[in-house]
Design an enzyme around this catalytic site. Structure first.
Site, PDB file in Angstrom:
ATOM      1  N   ARG A  98       0.831  -1.207   0.000  1.00 48.49           N
ATOM      2  CA  ARG A  98       0.000   0.000   0.000  1.00 48.49           C
ATOM      3  C   ARG A  98       0.866   1.257   0.000  1.00 48.49           C
ATOM      4  NH1 ARG A  98      -4.987   1.982   3.995  1.00 48.49           N
ATOM      5  NH2 ARG A  98      -4.890   4.144   3.331  1.00 48.49           N
ATOM      6  N   TYR A 256     -14.852  10.342  -1.175  1.00 49.11           N
ATOM      7  CA  TYR A 256     -13.779  10.025  -2.125  1.00 49.11           C
ATOM      8  C   TYR A 256     -13.825  10.909  -3.367  1.00 49.11           C
ATOM      9  CZ  TYR A 256     -12.345   5.961   0.567  1.00 49.11           C
ATOM     10  OH  TYR A 256     -11.875   5.148   1.568  1.00 49.11           O
TER      11      TYR A 256
END
Length: 438
Positions: A98, A256
């Site tokens: 990540r 988002y």
């Protein structure tokens, strides 16, 4: 479903720091969802975390005095065999991967985020082959099971399963229930009095209608958010959308969408954080280290308050409510990721969408939308869905050019030369997890 038989639930990625959230939900809802056998499965690299989480899970179950048999295993097939439900919450490459997903795009002054843009594509390329491998096990060992996918990017993963396996699947995110809870708090209503029509795809959706006890209060909500109130999630900066923007849009964008509508400010934040030597992945690493130290406390028998900082609010409620509704054929309405089948007419029928659905033992049936989506929403949705289609093609077939085209059209990258540079860097950095491209 037959509620008189044993109920086996398998969690792939059982050593996740989120698992105590799930255990808490299974305990709270045990009367409606009487799980008899709970399997937490993980990979050898996650063995220590699985044992720590498993210890806490056992203390929680024992304290609740419930007849749930807990099994910890490194054997995924053992966990899946005969399961009624399989939950996937995996992270291929773990948090180190990540961190690369976030850092590499930032080298090119592009948003680095784990579920969207270049970072989201890299995660999907690593994850889809593993999920489809899990699906092959389900097809063989538990052909009647439901796969409930929490793994990000949830919409892309769901669509890959719909297209490339025979497994019954529903994708789930805690963002819709989080939105409903915040709106309820803002309007001083009980959560079960709030109905929202959230429409789009995972992490790219808009709430275009809000009903409180059946009364439409959408305009009031839009005005409140235009006046400075905002939906907040732990991992996204709470920048204001700009005066009048939400009302002009006619719907409430999910958090988002700040990566798209406020790209310059979000990128500035990320670059500033990177100059300080970290990304969100590094923050999560610290949080997880603290959580696992807390989890080891032998006197702890409930999920700790600190877990809320991880960003998994209402995870247990969303997951257990969905599984219970399938198990009990309740026909209630929940917002999940499922097959489009013409519900959003300008997207492919086989696309995964995130919309309100009736949940029953047959799965998720999308409700008809109250109104067509406007061009401002439709345009962005079509482009990002095309990116998702290309990403799935790239992940399944190791197709470099599909990956290149996916990044080229994505609004957070947007040029072929830039897309090629970022893609080559990501493929090189994650080579061990991307055998399909070797």
């Amino acid at each position: 479903m037959n509620n008189n038989r044993s109920l086996k639930l398998a969690v792939i990625g059982g050593g996740s720091s989120y698992t105590p959230e799930l255990i808490d939900g299974l305990i709270r809802y045990h009367e409606q969802l009487p799980v008899t056998d709970l399997y937490l499965a993980d990979i050898p690299e996650g063995k220590q975390k699985l044992e720590i989480v498993g210890g806490l899970a056992k203390r929680m179950i024992d304290h609740a005095n419930l007849p749930i048999r807990l099994h910890l295993t490194m054997d995924r097939r053992e966990a899946i065999r005969g399961a009624s439900f399989v939950l996937t919450q995996i992270r291929v490459g773990m948090l180190d991967a990540r961190a690369l997903d976030e850092r590499i795009p930032l080298r090119y002054n592009c948003i680095g985020q784990e579920t969207t843009g270049a970072g989201g594509m890299a995660k999907a390329l690593r994850t889809i082959p593993v999920i489809l491998d899990i699906c092959r096990d389900i097809e063989e060992l538990a052909p009647n099971a439901w796969l409930i996918n929490f793994t990000n990017p949830a919409g892309i993963i769901t669509e890959a399963v719909l297209k490339h396996s025979n497994v019954r699947t529903i994708g789930l995110c805690n963002l819709p229930i989080h939105t409903r809870m915040q709106i309820a708090q803002m309007l001083d209503a009980a959560p079960d009095e709030v109905d929202i029509e959230m429409v789009g795809i995972n992490h790219l959706n808009w709430t275009q209608r809000v009903l409180i006890r059946g009364v439409d209060r959408t305009e009031e909500v839009l005005q409140a958010f235009d006046n400075g109130q905002g939906l907040k999630v732990k991992n996204i900066p709470d920048h204001q959308w700009g005066e009048g923007f939400i009302q002009s849009l006619g719907s409430l964008p999910c958090s988002y969408l700040r990566y798209y509508y406020l790209k310059d400010r979000m990128l500035e934040d990320q670059l500033k954080q990177l100059k300080q030597g970290e990304t969100r992945a590094d923050v999560i690493k610290r949080l997880e280290q603290e959580l696992f130290e807390i989890y080891q406390n032998p006197a702890l028998y409930e999920k700790p308050k600190q877990l809320e900082q991880r960003g998994g609010a209402y995870y247990s409620k969303a997951a257990v409510q969905l599984i219970s509704s399938i198990y009990n054929h309740t026909k209630d309405i929940q917002i999940v990721n499922t097959c489009n089948n013409g519900n959003i007419p300008f997207l492919p029928d086989e696309a995964a969408i995130e919309v309100p659905c009736v949940i029953s033992s047959d799965g998720a049936t999308p409700l008809s939308l109250s109104k067509p989506l406007p061009p401002a929403v439709r345009g962005l949705l079509q482009v990002v869905k095309a990116y998702e289609e290309l990403t799935i093609e790239a992940a399944v077939n190791g197709d470099y050019h599909s990956a290149l085209h996916a990044l080229t059209i994505h609004p957070l990258v947007g040029t072929s030369a830039l897309a090629k540079s970022i893609l080559d860097d990501l493929l090189s950095a994650h080579q061990k997890y991307l055998p399909q491209f070797s």
